[in-house]
Design an enzyme around this catalytic site. Structure first.
Site, mmCIF file in Angstrom:
data_model
loop_
_atom_site.group_PDB
_atom_site.id
_atom_site.type_symbol
_atom_site.label_atom_id
_atom_site.label_comp_id
_atom_site.label_asym_id
_atom_site.label_seq_id
_atom_site.Cartn_x
_atom_site.Cartn_y
_atom_site.Cartn_z
ATOM 1 N N LEU A 1 50.955 14.743 54.523
ATOM 2 C CA LEU A 1 51.588 13.558 53.972
ATOM 3 C C LEU A 1 50.475 12.554 53.705
ATOM 4 C CD1 LEU A 1 54.724 12.936 56.266
ATOM 5 C CD2 LEU A 1 54.679 13.927 53.972
ATOM 6 N N ASP A 2 50.605 11.772 52.638
ATOM 7 C CA ASP A 2 49.635 10.717 52.382
ATOM 8 C C ASP A 2 49.522 9.817 53.606
ATOM 9 O OD1 ASP A 2 49.389 11.686 49.823
ATOM 10 O OD2 ASP A 2 50.657 10.149 48.908
ATOM 11 N N CYS A 3 48.371 9.223 53.783
ATOM 12 C CA CYS A 3 48.138 8.337 54.927
ATOM 13 C C CYS A 3 49.207 7.257 55.029
ATOM 14 C CB CYS A 3 46.745 7.709 54.814
ATOM 15 S SG CYS A 3 46.306 6.624 56.186
ATOM 16 N N THR B 1 52.220 7.272 53.843
ATOM 17 C CA THR B 1 53.579 7.798 53.916
ATOM 18 C C THR B 1 53.929 8.183 55.349
ATOM 19 O OG1 THR B 1 53.355 8.703 51.678
ATOM 20 C CG2 THR B 1 55.149 9.570 53.021
ATOM 21 N N ARG C 1 54.554 9.071 43.947
ATOM 22 C CA ARG C 1 54.053 7.751 43.558
ATOM 23 C C ARG C 1 53.727 7.705 42.066
ATOM 24 N NH1 ARG C 1 49.712 7.398 48.449
ATOM 25 N NH2 ARG C 1 49.294 5.278 47.711
#
Length: 222
Positions: free
Chosen positions: A63-65, A67, A165
């Site tokens: 997961l993105d940082c 998120t 995004r």
């Protein structure tokens, strides 16, 4: 190049949701990397925190940082292979919750737009020119309509870097709090990225039973 300031949260240090001999499921907080970066100061992350408690923990997906939400990790090579194959073959089901800028024209829809690295602004990604990039598909659905923002459900079919995004930005509705792709107004509208991995469904690598893990979001709409 985007400047990345990393200050990982300490509370909760780990939010464990499930563990057995093959897998570990956590609820990752926003601001914590999934795995270490190149720089020494990015060593502290979800993976290394788990490895401190459970040696041999293996990263399966990211997961993105910024998120938050549900992640699954493997505890052995067989489980790793099984889970990674599910992600690669699009056999998992992921549902995200987000708050976007503006009001959707239609209360549900789908986005089919290939994504490619933005070579002029690494590590950003962008919508690819026709015939280029990697295929990416996202379904969206309105949940709650606010004054000038909307709480939505996002279901990615593919798992491209920064897909949700970029896709929401591409239809004119950046996710609030996005300091990477958002507009100045959408970035300042929230203290953190308003994107949360609410549920993840996959097949257990040993029992072969379908499992679903959920984590409620903390977003509020005005």
């Amino acid at each position: 190049m985007q400047i990345f300031t990393y200050q990982p949260p300490n509370l909760p240090w780990l939010d464990l949701r499930y563990i057995d001999r093959d897998i570990i499921v956590i609820n990752k907080p926003s601001g914590l990397l999934s795995n270490p970066g190149i720089a020494d100061h990015t060593y502290d992350c979800a993976l290394t925190r788990l490895q401190t408690l459970f040696s041999g923990t293996i990263l399966v997906h990211r997961l993105d940082c910024a998120t938050s939400g549900i992640m699954v990790f493997a505890r052995n090579k067989k489980a790793e292979s099984h889970l990674k194959t599910q992600f690669q073959d699009r056999q998992t089901k992921k549902i995200y919750i987000a708050i976007i800028q503006g009001i959707l024209k239609d209360n549900k829809g789908e986005i089919h737009a290939a994504i490619t690295p933005d070579r002029n602004n690494p590590p950003k990604q962008k919508i690819a020119a026709q015939g280029e990039g990697k295929v990416a598909t996202t379904y969206y659905k309105e949940l709650v309509k606010g004054t000038n923002s909307t709480l939505i459900e996002l279901t990615p079919i593919t798992g491209r870097t920064h897909q949700l995004r970029i896709h929401m930005l591409s239809i004119g509705h950046p996710i609030l709090g996005d300091d990477f792709y958002g507009t100045e107004a959408s970035e300042q509208a929230a203290k953190r990225l308003q994107l949360h991995a609410q549920s993840l469904t996959f097949t257990h690598p040993y029992t072969t039973k379908e499992m679903t893990f959920k984590s409620s979001h903390s977003f509020s709409i005005e």
